[in-house]
Design an enzyme around this catalytic site. Structure first.
Site, mmCIF file in Angstrom:
data_model
loop_
_atom_site.group_PDB
_atom_site.id
_atom_site.type_symbol
_atom_site.label_atom_id
_atom_site.label_comp_id
_atom_site.label_asym_id
_atom_site.label_seq_id
_atom_site.Cartn_x
_atom_site.Cartn_y
_atom_site.Cartn_z
ATOM 1 N N ASN A 225 4.855 6.564 -9.232
ATOM 2 C CA ASN A 225 4.586 5.207 -8.760
ATOM 3 C C ASN A 225 3.826 4.422 -9.840
ATOM 4 O OD1 ASN A 225 4.224 2.975 -7.077
ATOM 5 N ND2 ASN A 225 2.339 3.784 -6.197
ATOM 6 N N LYS B 69 3.417 1.404 -10.338
ATOM 7 C CA LYS B 69 2.846 0.114 -9.903
ATOM 8 C C LYS B 69 3.236 -0.993 -10.887
ATOM 9 C CE LYS B 69 -0.930 2.325 -7.387
ATOM 10 N NZ LYS B 69 -2.394 2.461 -7.194
ATOM 11 N N HIS C 255 0.651 0.004 1.733
ATOM 12 C CA HIS C 255 -0.207 0.536 0.681
ATOM 13 C C HIS C 255 -1.546 -0.190 0.712
ATOM 14 C CE1 HIS C 255 -1.669 1.486 -3.380
ATOM 15 N NE2 HIS C 255 -0.904 2.565 -3.289
ATOM 16 N N GLU D 53 -3.802 9.042 2.199
ATOM 17 C CA GLU D 53 -4.578 8.745 0.997
ATOM 18 C C GLU D 53 -5.779 7.867 1.351
ATOM 19 O OE1 GLU D 53 -3.379 7.845 -3.540
ATOM 20 O OE2 GLU D 53 -2.614 6.376 -2.108
ATOM 21 N N ILE E 210 -8.391 6.205 -4.239
ATOM 22 C CA ILE E 210 -7.294 5.745 -5.078
ATOM 23 C C ILE E 210 -7.805 5.421 -6.478
ATOM 24 C CG2 ILE E 210 -5.582 3.931 -5.424
ATOM 25 C CD1 ILE E 210 -5.352 3.705 -2.397
ATOM 26 N N GLY F 196 -6.019 10.754 -5.802
ATOM 27 C CA GLY F 196 -6.677 11.245 -7.007
ATOM 28 C C GLY F 196 -5.886 12.217 -7.860
ATOM 29 N N SER G 189 -1.701 6.720 -12.429
ATOM 30 C CA SER G 189 -2.440 6.668 -13.695
ATOM 31 C C SER G 189 -2.410 7.981 -14.463
ATOM 32 C CB SER G 189 -3.887 6.230 -13.448
ATOM 33 O OG SER G 189 -4.541 7.080 -12.537
#
Length: 225
Positions: free
Chosen positions: A8, A10, A91, A139, A144, A176, A198
């Site tokens: 994902n 983003k 989300h 989540e 996040i 995480g 990330s």
């Protein structure tokens, strides 16, 4: 149930940088037992579909609207026609009301799109499970992007309460997630899938990290069989 992994990115990636990683994901998916979802900005969905055959192209969101008025809203059929076969909903960065969520899930089911619905707490997870989405992402909002994963008790409890309500809904634990070890851990704790943002896009070698994370899903799943 088939294990899965969601990449994902983003709004970290768009254009060619995104398409290159879609191709990597597609190659992995063609050789793996793991189902791979890749999200992208709306304007990139069509090209993402064009360069892939095996990944599930996924929209970041759809709105609960039908054809007609809705200036600026995201029409479910438009992202489907662009190649998306799944969508995130609710989300933490794009929350919607329960009424909107019910309608959006129904629209998605009608046109043949899978739904990945986000729940920020156990209680919200229970409520969303009643709607029978394809996947629930458990989540906690506060985790996040922190690199801190959900604790074992939270993972085990959310897995159980959601399956009790909707056995057909797959459970995603992704708070995480930053390393292949994180991926392995949540799958071993009973999640049907996980995902990452990330940890991949900020890695020294994003393609290599994506490969290693999917391998971690496979490894954990094999050990559970």
């Amino acid at each position: 149930m088939k294990k899965f992994f969601v990449f994902n990115p983003k709004s970290y990636l768009t254009g060619q940088a995104l398409y290159d990683l879609v191709k990597v994901a597609d190659t992995i998916a063609s050789q793996s037992s793991v189902e791979i979802f890749v999200t992208g900005p709306y304007a990139d969905l069509s090209k993402m579909k064009e360069v892939s055959s095996h990944v599930v192209i996924t929209a970041q969101h759809i709105d609960a609207i039908e054809k007609g008025r809705g200036m600026g809203a995201v029409l479910p059929e438009s992202v489907y026609q662009a190649g998306a076969r799944a969508t995130f909903l609710n989300h933490a960065e794009k929350p919607i009301s329960l009424a909107e969520l019910v309608t959006a899930i129904n629209f998605a089911k009608t046109i043949g799109m899978k739904t990945i619905v986000c729940a920020s707490s156990i209680e919200e997870g229970k409520a969303i499970a009643e709607l029978k989405p394809d996947i629930i992402l458990c989540e906690p909002t506060q985790l996040i992007g922190t690199g801190q994963t959900s604790d074992e008790s939270y993972i085990l409890e959310t897995n159980q309460v959601i399956k009790d309500i909707s056995p057909s809904t797959r459970i995603m634990q992704a708070a995480g997630i930053m390393t292949p070890d994180d991926v392995y851990r949540v799958i071993r704790l009973g999640a049907d899938g996980t995902g990452c943002t990330s940890g991949i896009v900020k890695a020294d070698n994003p393609a290599e990290m994506l490969v290693e994370m999917v391998k971690a899903v496979e490894s954990a799943a094999k050990e559970m069989n």
